[in-house]
Design an enzyme around this catalytic site. Structure first.
Site, PDB file in Angstrom:
ATOM      1  N   GLY A   1      17.342  11.816  29.143  1.00 31.33           N
ATOM      2  CA  GLY A   1      15.847  11.791  29.121  1.00 31.33           C
ATOM      3  C   GLY A   1      15.587  10.386  28.720  1.00 31.33           C
ATOM      4  O   GLY A   1      16.241  10.026  27.432  1.00 31.33           O
TER       5      GLY A   1
ATOM      6  N   VAL B   1      11.633   9.696  22.679  1.00 27.32           N
ATOM      7  CA  VAL B   1      12.611   9.911  21.917  1.00 27.32           C
ATOM      8  C   VAL B   1      13.875   9.321  22.588  1.00 27.32           C
ATOM      9  O   VAL B   1      14.614   8.563  21.715  1.00 27.32           O
ATOM     10  CB  VAL B   1      12.739  11.290  21.551  1.00 27.32           C
TER      11      VAL B   1
ATOM     12  N   LYS C   1       3.527  27.116  17.141  1.00 25.96           N
ATOM     13  CA  LYS C   1       3.600  26.437  18.198  1.00 25.96           C
ATOM     14  C   LYS C   1       2.466  27.128  19.094  1.00 25.96           C
ATOM     15  O   LYS C   1       2.163  28.360  19.124  1.00 25.96           O
ATOM     16  CB  LYS C   1       4.905  26.826  18.920  1.00 25.96           C
TER      17      LYS C   1
ATOM     18  N   GLY D   1      12.272   9.611  27.835  1.00 22.55           N
ATOM     19  CA  GLY D   1      11.133   9.420  26.945  1.00 22.55           C
ATOM     20  C   GLY D   1      11.017   8.763  25.620  1.00 22.55           C
ATOM     21  O   GLY D   1      11.869   7.878  25.576  1.00 22.55           O
TER      22      GLY D   1
END
Length: 346
Positions: A179, A183, A80, A181
Site C-alpha cells: 500500500g 501512510v 465508526k 497511500g
C-alpha cells in the site's frame, strides 16, 4: 445472524442506519463503547458488495476504535461510520447531510477523516456540527493525520523487530510495504531514512511512482505478501492475513498501518504457530487518532503532546510483546485483553 444478535455478540451500544431524503446519502454509524468518552472514529466512503458487508465492516472498525483509543490512553470510546458509495454527486450537500446526522447524536459520536475523505470534508461537517475533528492546521485543527500514523507504525516496528530477534534498529533490514497511500509512503520515508531496504506495491500507479522516488523497490501487488523480507507492513485493505495467505508469508514479523489486518481471531494463532511476531494493528496504527483527538484536549491542540503520545506506541507494544512471551498467548489476544480491561476501568 440477525442484526440485533450481531450487535449483542460484538457488545455494541448502537447501530444507526440513516438515509437523507434530499441527497440520497446512505450511512451506517456504529457506536461500540462510550465508557471512556464519546465514540471517536472516521467516516469511510466505500462501495460494498452488500449491506451485510457494510454492517460487518462498520461493526469491526468501531470495535477496533474502542480498543485503539483505550490502548493509546485517550479519553474516547470507539465508533465508526460508513457512507455506502457511491457518494452523491453534490459532495458538499452530502457532507452537510452527514454533519446533521452526526449532530443528531448529540456528542455520542465524534467523526473524523477516513477512506475517501479529505480535510475539506471535515470543514463542511463543522459548518453544522462541532462533533468532527481533523480540520486543517490553517483552520485551527490538527491537520493531516497520516504522518502521525506513519510515525507510530515506524516506532512500533522498532519494538516489533526487537521482539522478533532482528536487532535494535531498522538499518540493514528488509521491509515489504503493501500500500502506497499516505501512510504507506510516510512509512517508506522513515524506513529509507533509517537504512532499511524497502519493497513496495500498490495498484495505484501514482503511489507506486512516489514510492520509487523515495527509494523503494517495486513489485507487483500480487507478490508483496509473499516477499522474502524481515518485516511485512500491510498498509492498505484489511483482512489480508488469513488462512490462505499466512502459509505463504516469508517474513519474521508483521507490523503495518492497515486496520483489521487479521481476517479472523484464529489468524493470530496461525501467525504465532509460524513464529511470526505480529504487532496488533489497533495498537501500532493509533498515531492518526491520537493526532485528531488532541483537538478536543483542554487548551487545544498541542503538537508536542501528540508526538510524545505517538512515540509511546513503541513502549506499549514492547509491553504487549513481553506479556505474550511470558504467557505464551498470541499478541492480538494480549492487546484485546489489555483494551477490554481499560474499558472496564482496570
Amino acid at each position: 445472524m440477525a442484526i440485533l444478535e450481531r450487535i449483542q455478540a460484538s457488545d455494541h451500544e448502537q447501530l444507526l442506519f440513516t438515509r437523507d431524503r434530499d441527497t440520497g446519502l446512505r450511512t451506517i454509524i456504529a457506536i461500540h463503547d462510550t465508557t471512556r468518552g464519546p465514540g471517536l472514529g472516521g467516516i469511510r466512503i466505500r462501495e460494498y458488495d452488500s449491506e451485510a458487508d457494510a454492517v460487518d465492516d462498520v461493526l469491526r472498525l468501531s470495535q477496533a476504535m474502542s480498543y485503539k483509543n483505550a490502548c493509546a490512553g485517550l479519553a474516547f470510546g470507539g465508533a465508526k461510520a460508513v457512507i455506502l458509495g457511491p457518494l452523491p454527486a453534490d459532495r458538499r450537500a452530502a457532507f452537510l447531510a452527514m454533519g446533521r446526522i452526526v449532530e443528531g447524536l448529540a456528542g455520542r459520536y465524534v467523526a473524523t477523516e477516513d477512506m475517501g475523505m479529505a480535510e475539506a470534508d471535515i470543514a463542511v461537517l463543522n459548518e453544522v456540527t462541532e462533533f468532527a475533528v481533523g480540520r486543517s492546521r490553517e483552520a485551527g485543527g490538527s491537520g493531516d493525520p497520516s504522518p502521525h500514523t506513519a510515525l507510530g507504525v515506524f516506532v512500533g516496528m522498532r519494538a516489533t523487530v526487537r521482539a522478533a530477534g532482528l536487532g535494535d534498529g531498522m538499518r540493514g533490514l528488509s521491509v515489504a510495504v503493501q500500500g502506497c497511500g499516505k501512510v504507506g509512503l510516510g512509512l517508506i520515508g522513515h524506513l529509507i531514512d533509517a537504512g532499511a531496504r524497502v519493497i513496495a506495491a500498490d495498484t495505484d500507479t501514482d503511489g507506486v511512482a512516489e514510492a520509487r522516488e523515495l527509494g523503494a523497490e517495486i513489485v507487483n501487488a500480487d507478490q508483496i505478501l509473499a516477499a522474502e523480507v524481515d518485516v511485512l507492513a500491510p498498509c492498505a485493505i484489511g483482512g489480508v492475513l488469513n488462512e490462505a495467505t499466512i502459509p505463504t508469508l516469508r517474513c519474521r514479523a508483521v507490523a503495518g498501518g492497515a486496520n483489521n489486518q487479521l481476517a479472523t481471531e484464529a489468524d493470530a494463532d496461525r501467525l504465532a504457530a509460524r513464529g511470526i511476531v505480529y504487532a496488533p494493528d489497533f495498537v501500532i496504527n493509533a498515531g492518526g487518532v491520537i493526532n485528531v483527538g488532541d483537538e478536543l484536549a483542554p487548551g487545544g491542540y498541542s503538537p508536542e503532546r501528540v508526538r510524545g503520545r505517538v512515540m509511546d506506541i513503541e513502549q506499549t507494544l514492547a509491553e504487549i510483546f513481553g506479556e505474550s512471551r511470558e504467557s505464551r498467548q498470541n499478541t492480538a489476544g494480549i492487546a484485546v485483553a489489555r483494551a477490554q480491561g481499560l474499558l472496564r476501568g482496570r
